[in-house]
Design a protein around this motif. Structure first.
Motif, short mmCIF file in Angstrom:
data_model
loop_
_atom_site.label_atom_id
_atom_site.label_comp_id
_atom_site.label_asym_id
_atom_site.label_seq_id
_atom_site.Cartn_x
_atom_site.Cartn_y
_atom_site.Cartn_z
N PRO A 219 0.83 -1.20 0.00
CA PRO A 219 0.00 0.00 0.00
C PRO A 219 0.87 1.25 0.00
CG PRO A 219 0.02 -1.00 2.18
CD PRO A 219 0.74 -1.95 1.27
N GLY A 220 0.33 2.33 -0.55
CA GLY A 220 1.04 3.60 -0.51
C GLY A 220 1.75 4.00 -1.78
N LEU A 221 1.67 3.20 -2.86
CA LEU A 221 2.31 3.57 -4.12
C LEU A 221 1.42 4.55 -4.88
CD1 LEU A 221 3.65 0.14 -5.47
CD2 LEU A 221 4.83 1.82 -4.04
N GLY A 222 2.01 5.64 -5.33
CA GLY A 222 1.24 6.64 -6.05
C GLY A 222 1.20 7.95 -5.29
N ALA A 223 0.65 8.96 -5.91
CA ALA A 223 0.55 10.28 -5.31
C ALA A 223 -0.78 10.90 -5.74
CB ALA A 223 1.72 11.17 -5.76
N ILE A 284 -6.44 -0.07 -6.13
CA ILE A 284 -6.12 1.36 -6.14
C ILE A 284 -7.29 2.14 -5.56
CG2 ILE A 284 -5.46 3.34 -7.57
CD1 ILE A 284 -4.49 1.35 -9.69
N GLN A 285 -7.04 2.91 -4.49
CA GLN A 285 -8.05 3.78 -3.90
C GLN A 285 -7.48 5.18 -3.78
OE1 GLN A 285 -9.30 1.93 -0.19
NE2 GLN A 285 -10.90 0.75 -1.23
N GLY A 286 -8.22 6.18 -4.25
CA GLY A 286 -7.72 7.54 -4.21
C GLY A 286 -6.46 7.73 -5.04
N GLY A 291 -2.63 -2.19 -1.38
CA GLY A 291 -2.00 -3.42 -0.92
C GLY A 291 -2.69 -4.66 -1.43
N GLU A 292 -3.89 -4.48 -2.00
CA GLU A 292 -4.61 -5.59 -2.62
C GLU A 292 -4.08 -5.80 -4.04
OE1 GLU A 292 -7.13 -7.45 -0.89
OE2 GLU A 292 -5.94 -6.35 0.60
N PRO A 293 -4.38 -6.95 -4.66
CA PRO A 293 -3.94 -7.18 -6.03
C PRO A 293 -4.40 -6.06 -6.97
CG PRO A 293 -4.73 -9.23 -5.09
CD PRO A 293 -5.05 -8.15 -4.09
N ILE A 294 -3.49 -5.62 -7.82
CA ILE A 294 -3.80 -4.59 -8.81
C ILE A 294 -4.18 -5.31 -10.10
CG2 ILE A 294 -2.84 -2.70 -10.19
CD1 ILE A 294 -0.90 -2.20 -7.80
N TYR A 295 -5.38 -5.03 -10.58
CA TYR A 295 -5.82 -5.73 -11.80
C TYR A 295 -6.61 -4.80 -12.70
CZ TYR A 295 -10.47 -6.25 -9.66
OH TYR A 295 -11.70 -6.02 -9.09
N GLY A 296 -6.65 -5.16 -13.97
CA GLY A 296 -7.39 -4.35 -14.93
C GLY A 296 -7.38 -4.99 -16.30
N ASP A 374 9.49 -3.84 3.35
CA ASP A 374 8.19 -4.08 3.96
C ASP A 374 7.52 -2.77 4.35
OD1 ASP A 374 8.46 -6.79 3.72
OD2 ASP A 374 9.45 -7.01 5.66
N TYR A 375 6.23 -2.72 4.14
CA TYR A 375 5.47 -1.53 4.49
C TYR A 375 4.95 -1.62 5.92
CZ TYR A 375 1.56 1.71 4.73
OH TYR A 375 0.70 2.70 5.10
N HIS A 376 4.99 -0.49 6.62
CA HIS A 376 4.31 -0.38 7.89
C HIS A 376 3.79 1.05 8.02
CE1 HIS A 376 3.42 -0.29 12.20
NE2 HIS A 376 3.35 -1.58 12.11
N PRO A 377 2.55 1.25 8.50
CA PRO A 377 1.99 2.61 8.54
C PRO A 377 2.84 3.62 9.29
CG PRO A 377 0.28 0.98 8.90
CD PRO A 377 1.58 0.23 8.89
#
Length: 383
Positions: A219-223, A284-286, A291-296, A374-377
């Motif tokens: 989670p957290g990729l993007g701006a 992708i949200q916002g 962190g969930e699978p990215i699909y399209g 690894d990601y951590h908030p």
């Protein structure tokens, strides 16, 4: 000419024309220490190359890659990686009737309108042959993503009106390369193959779509806004030749969902982090990865080079005339487009991984404490 570079930290600059001497690219921003060989890149190039089945062009290109820089003793050095792929089987004389008469729905007229000139052999720079560079660069991006625990895969999910049922990520890996259509549902693949052959025998072509999925992206990729993951991914996929639509998550189906139907409930995972229960949002949200699978899905129109006679306008004589595109062309694009879509997905994700610091932009190092993917908030790098 602008528009030859993709990415911000992981930058790919390409060169070459369909019937020129060679294709090639320079990859800048790949960290040092990545184990990499020509064989790693060749594996994906072989999936894209022409002449691999009866439903692809018969142009005889081996697409052998040669790495010219950026590698020492089998590992990247952190300096630009230069790659060249020679063109071996160009036949420009087939395109002489179209020097002053644009092929229908190609880039012939628009390139000439923009530059006042163009390389007419095989479409020059506008040819989908240029994607060989993208696949070569994408193979490197895939290696980096694998180092960070991210894997991705794509397959052909529709040809004409024949659509494959939903398949698991495991099925994508197991079945998508088992048939010429590159559909991970074997029974549907057989129907697709028969339909493609029907159009091929009629001297026509047909369109389709490609489903893609990435697992393990944190989670957290993007701006926000213009640098959102969905915006950058859309740019990447809409750059693929013949693309007419890009979707993620529910895509077009979202217009038929109410807010209560589409909205994802939340729960806590085993480590106490909030996580969405469903994934209608496609990871992708916002505009930022959840962190969930990215699909399209990417839709490709039917190939525009077909044997049927079509009308064109000769701007030198001022006359309309019927011409037939004589050459070696694909009757359908998605089967060879699968590695191209995977490449653009990989290039987009690796750029964001470098920008976020989840992959060290200078060097890969397995020593503990150097950096943490690894990601951590509470990690300040994620702010």
């Amino acid at each position: 000419m602008n528009g030859n570079r993709f990415g911000r930290l992981f930058q790919v600059t390409t060169f070459g024309e369909s019937h020129g001497e060679a294709m090639g690219c320079t990859v800048s921003g790949c960290p040092a220490g990545l184990e990499l060989s020509e064989e790693d890149i060749q594996a994906d190039l072989d999936r894209r190359k022409p002449g691999q089945s009866m439903i692809t062009t018969s142009r005889g290109e081996p697409d052998d890659v040669s790495i010219k820089s950026g590698i020492q003793d089998g590992y990247t050095t952190g300096t630009p990686i230069g790659m060249v792929i020679q063109n071996k089987d160009a036949r420009s004389e087939k395109y002489e009737p179209f020097i002053t008469a644009p092929r229908p729905s190609h880039g012939d007229f628009t390139y000439s309108a923009k530059f006042g000139t163009r390389n007419w052999g095989g479409g020059g720079r506008s040819s989908a042959r240029e994607t060989v560079n993208w696949v070569a660069a994408g193979a490197i991006a895939k290696q980096l993503l694998a180092h960070a625990g991210i894997e991705l895969k794509a397959h052909v999910n529709q040809i004409d009106d024949i659509a494959a049922p939903e398949v698991s990520f495991e099925q994508l890996n197991e079945h998508s390369e088992a048939n010429d259509v590159r559909c991970a549902h074997p029974e549907t693949a057989e129907r697709m193959q028969a339909r493609i052959e029907e159009y091929q025998q009629e001297g026509d072509s047909i369109g389709g779509s490609i489903y893609f999925e990435a697992r393990g992206a944190p989670p957290g990729l993007g701006a926000p806004r213009f640098d959102s993951l969905s915006a950058r991914l859309g740019q990447a996929m809409m750059s693929v030749p013949a693309t007419t639509a890009f979707e993620f998550g529910l895509g077009r189906e979202a217009r038929e969902y109410t807010g209560s139907e589409r909205n994802d409930d939340w729960e806590f995972d085993s480590e106490g982090n909030p996580t969405p229960v469903e994934n209608d949002h496609g990871g992708i949200q916002g505009g930022i990865s959840s962190g969930e699978p990215i699909y399209g899905e990417v839709t490709l129109h039917a190939p525009t080079s077909i044997p049927k006679s079509q009308q064109t306008a000769d701007w030198e004589t001022g006359e309309l005339k019927d011409e037939q595109v004589i050459g070696r062309h694909d009757p359908v694009l998605p089967p060879r487009g699968v590695p191209v879509v995977e490449a653009m997905l990989a290039l987009t994700l690796v750029d964001f991984m470098l920008l976020s610091g989840r992959i060290n932009p200078d060097r890969l190092d397995d020593r503990p404490g150097e950096y943490d993917t690894d990601y951590h908030p509470s990690n300040p790098r994620n702010e």
